[in-house]
Design an enzyme around this catalytic site. Structure first.
Site, mmCIF file in Angstrom:
data_model
loop_
_atom_site.group_PDB
_atom_site.id
_atom_site.type_symbol
_atom_site.label_atom_id
_atom_site.label_comp_id
_atom_site.label_asym_id
_atom_site.label_seq_id
_atom_site.Cartn_x
_atom_site.Cartn_y
_atom_site.Cartn_z
ATOM 1 N N ARG A 47 23.420 -6.064 -10.222
ATOM 2 C CA ARG A 47 23.961 -7.381 -10.574
ATOM 3 C C ARG A 47 25.205 -7.302 -11.460
ATOM 4 O O ARG A 47 25.973 -8.244 -11.531
ATOM 5 C CB ARG A 47 22.885 -8.207 -11.276
ATOM 6 N N LYS A 159 7.489 3.387 -8.938
ATOM 7 C CA LYS A 159 6.393 2.767 -9.667
ATOM 8 C C LYS A 159 6.943 1.760 -10.678
ATOM 9 O O LYS A 159 8.117 1.842 -10.992
ATOM 10 C CB LYS A 159 5.562 3.837 -10.362
ATOM 11 N N LYS A 193 7.516 17.966 -8.107
ATOM 12 C CA LYS A 193 7.658 19.113 -9.030
ATOM 13 C C LYS A 193 7.156 20.371 -8.320
ATOM 14 O O LYS A 193 6.140 20.350 -7.628
ATOM 15 C CB LYS A 193 6.868 18.865 -10.325
ATOM 16 N N GLU A 227 3.431 14.106 -24.124
ATOM 17 C CA GLU A 227 4.867 13.876 -24.338
ATOM 18 C C GLU A 227 5.159 13.831 -25.827
ATOM 19 O O GLU A 227 4.305 13.414 -26.620
ATOM 20 C CB GLU A 227 5.281 12.559 -23.699
ATOM 21 N N ASP A 246 0.355 3.693 -16.700
ATOM 22 C CA ASP A 246 1.675 4.337 -16.607
ATOM 23 C C ASP A 246 1.567 5.790 -16.131
ATOM 24 O O ASP A 246 2.425 6.280 -15.422
ATOM 25 C CB ASP A 246 2.349 4.283 -17.992
ATOM 26 N N HIS A 251 0.356 9.956 -11.964
ATOM 27 C CA HIS A 251 0.631 11.388 -12.111
ATOM 28 C C HIS A 251 -0.642 12.236 -12.314
ATOM 29 O O HIS A 251 -0.834 13.247 -11.646
ATOM 30 C CB HIS A 251 1.586 11.631 -13.291
ATOM 31 N N LYS A 351 1.785 9.565 -25.679
ATOM 32 C CA LYS A 351 3.140 9.606 -26.233
ATOM 33 C C LYS A 351 3.054 10.173 -27.646
ATOM 34 O O LYS A 351 2.028 10.047 -28.315
ATOM 35 C CB LYS A 351 3.719 8.195 -26.313
HETATM 36 C C1 BG6 Z 1 7.036 8.181 -15.955
HETATM 37 C C2 BG6 Z 1 6.445 7.302 -17.024
HETATM 38 O O1 BG6 Z 1 6.454 7.894 -14.709
HETATM 39 O O2 BG6 Z 1 6.797 9.548 -16.276
HETATM 40 C C3 BG6 Z 1 7.024 7.646 -18.391
HETATM 41 O O3 BG6 Z 1 6.704 5.937 -16.732
HETATM 42 C C4 BG6 Z 1 6.880 9.119 -18.662
HETATM 43 O O4 BG6 Z 1 6.396 6.872 -19.407
HETATM 44 C C5 BG6 Z 1 7.393 9.970 -17.501
HETATM 45 O O5 BG6 Z 1 7.626 9.421 -19.840
HETATM 46 C C6 BG6 Z 1 7.054 11.439 -17.690
HETATM 47 O O6 BG6 Z 1 7.662 12.216 -16.687
HETATM 48 P P1 BG6 Z 1 8.007 13.765 -16.927
HETATM 49 O O7 BG6 Z 1 8.560 14.228 -15.619
HETATM 50 O O8 BG6 Z 1 8.993 13.815 -18.059
HETATM 51 O O9 BG6 Z 1 6.706 14.419 -17.304
#
Ligand code: BG6
Length: 513
Positions: A47, A159, A193, A227, A246, A251, A351
């Site tokens: 946009r 997602k 990955k 993370e 999330d 994942h 996190k």
């Molecule tokens: C994303 C999430 O799908 O994956 C994030 O929305 C997260 O919150 C990220 O930080 C982590 O991905 P990676 O590849 O850094 O482990």
């Protein structure tokens, strides 16, 4: 690898973070490797008011900052730059879609994209999915062309794919109203990955694993995706989502499915995804009353992290100050099938934890006969198979070995396979592989509609339990491994969380032999 067929790649959300950090750098790497067809071109759709020139400038900055191969290769960049275009358009306006479609027709002629193939990439927030998909669907009707029976149109969708089973079903319904399942590529970047793909090679290209890959030989499996950053300005999205939606729904569940699935009859998309769906359907979701026995929620508090004072989650921008959204989740699950009956899978993610790490640990049972145990000061260590997804991608076995010398002492040793030492190269970024696969029409590493729904039905049960639970998320210090209850979850079973960066090495065991 085969070069991809020619197509127009249209990126919705071209000025967003994902396009900048991941998609453009991945397209640059594909150009560098000669995997992007010379008749293909890219159109950013967004946009904001940006000219083609300004867009190319932004893309160059993205490549310089985020590409895997740096410094930038000017020859490859020139090849990519000449194929980058931008349109300022509204996502839901039929008129704007028509305007873009005629620009694509002109660019097809300019670049010789004779078949007129289209790859639409939805890198936009979920509230834009419906208008974009509907408009694309309507236009698709007008593009049916008997002269080009092999022409394809595909849609990659990022997602979050829904926020529960009902919304995922609705989104699947919308997509399948306009496209067929073989045109829909639901992305989970973890599947791109390298080590995740290697899991399938490891399990099904070696004969040593299959006989012991079950509850009889394995004590438990644990999956950690931790993370070191907080919600990083995504508070608005994150507060409606939380760690379970999330990360776990997609994942961590994907990693678990690849560990747990039966050998597929072939390595094609249908066979592999059939097996993953069976895993999801066999998960025993905790009953509402048991949710606090099988799951833990946490939320990061204020504290010191990596030498900085950090705000707690409740002070993050766009987060409700009374929010009960979890930034940490741990779950213990059982897969009720013949192979995994009664054997727990422990999953955790969060996190602001101590380390950035994605790892699967398969812990084997102790040897059945206590030969060494009788004469050694402590029991020998169980064997672990550690599959490291990131960082330091690789696989390692932990075995017991004899310490050299006249005494009998036992040490836990590692047989390590590290990508960068074995192959002398860094594995490609997930998005390179996935975009390339989508251009080839290869869907094995993308999520099928029934798969996403089966995963949500487990998550819904946990969310329902949490909504009724009297235990709000437990707060944890940034830089820790999450709340105390997460330790209890596994320690109450006589086990502990394991990960490769786990402090001091196991002590040597002395034996009187
Ligand atoms: C994303 C999430 O799908 O994956 C994030 O929305 C997260 O919150 C990220 O930080 C982590 O991905 P990676 O590849 O850094 O482990």
């Amino acid at each position: 690898m085969p070069a991809s067929p020619s197509c127009a790649i249209v990126i919705f959300g071209a000025s967003g973070d994902l396009a900048h950090r991941k998609l453009i750098p991945a397209l640059y790497e594909l150009t560098l490797q000669g995997l992007l067809n010379e008749h293909s071109y890219i159109v950013g759709y967004s946009r904001s008011a940006v000219s083609d020139e300004q867009y190319r400038g932004q893309c160059r900055e993205a490549v310089e900052k985020h590409a895997r191969s740096r410094p930038i290769d000017l020859e490859a960049w020139k090849r990519l730059e000449g194929r980058l275009f931008y349109v300022q358009a509204d996502y839901g306006s039929a008129e704007d879609h028509a305007k873009v479609a005629s620009r694509l027709d002109q660019l097809d002629v300019k670049f010789g994209n004779e078949a007129g193939n289209r790859l639409f990439y939805l890198a936009t927030p979920p509230n834009t999915f419906e208008p974009i998909i509907t408009r694309l669907g309507e236009r698709r009707q007008t593009r049916q062309d008997e002269q080009h029976p092999r022409r394809w149109e595909r849609i990659i969708i990022e997602k979050p794919f829904g926020r529960d089973l009902a919304t995922a079903k609705k989104l699947n319904g919308l997509l399948l109203n306009h496209f067929t399942e073989d045109q829909v590529f639901r992305i989970d970047h973890y599947l791109g990955k390298e080590t995740v793909q290697n899991l399938m090679v490891m399990r099904f290209a070696n004969s040593i694993f299959e006989p012991i890959w079950n509850y009889k030989y394995i004590d438990h499996v644990q999956i950690t995706v931790s993370e070191t950053l907080g919600v990083e300005g995504r508070g608005g999205y994150y507060d409606r989502s939380g760690a379970l939606r999330d990360m776990v729904q997609n994942h961590l569940f994907q990693l678990m499915a690849l560990v747990a699935m039966e050998p597929p009859v072939a390595l094609d998309a249908q066979s592999v995804r059939d097996e993953k769906v069976k895993v999801y359907r066999s998960i025993r979701a905790p009953r509402t009353a048991d949710v606090d026995t099988f799951t833990v929620r946490g939320q990061y508090a204020a504290g010191e992290h990596a030498g900085h004072q950090t705000e707690g989650y409740l002070k993050e921008k766009e987060v409700n100050p009374a929010s009960t959204t979890e930034t940490f989740a741990a779950v213990k699950l059982y897969i009720d099938n013949w192979r995994w009956s009664g054997m727990p899978f422990y999953l955790r993610t969060g996190k602001f934890l101590e380390e950035k790490l994605s790892e699967i640990v398969v812990r084997f049972r102790s040897p059945p006969l206590t030969l060494f145990q009788k004469q050694c000061e402590s029991p020998v260590y169980p064997n672990d198979l550690v599959i490291r997804v990131q960082p330091e991608e690789g696989i390692s076995w932990r075995l017991n070995g004899k310490v050299p010398g006249s005494q009998m002492s036992i040490k836990s040793v590692a047989l390590d396979f590290l990508y960068h030492t074995t192959f002398n190269t860094e594995p490609p970024e997930a998005y390179e592989r996935l975009i390339h696969d989508a251009m080839l029409g290869e869907q094995t590493l993308f999520i099928r509609g029934d798969e996403v729904e089966a995963a949500w039905s487990v998550i819904d049960r946990i969310e329902e339990g949490w909504a009724m639970s009297k235990n709000p998320p437990q707060s944890y210090a940034p830089g820790s491994w999450g709340p105390k209850r997460a330790m209890d979850l596994i320690e109450n079973d006589g086990r502990r969380w394991l990960h490769s960066g786990n402090g001091a090495p196991e002590p040597i065991i002395a034996c009187a032999l």
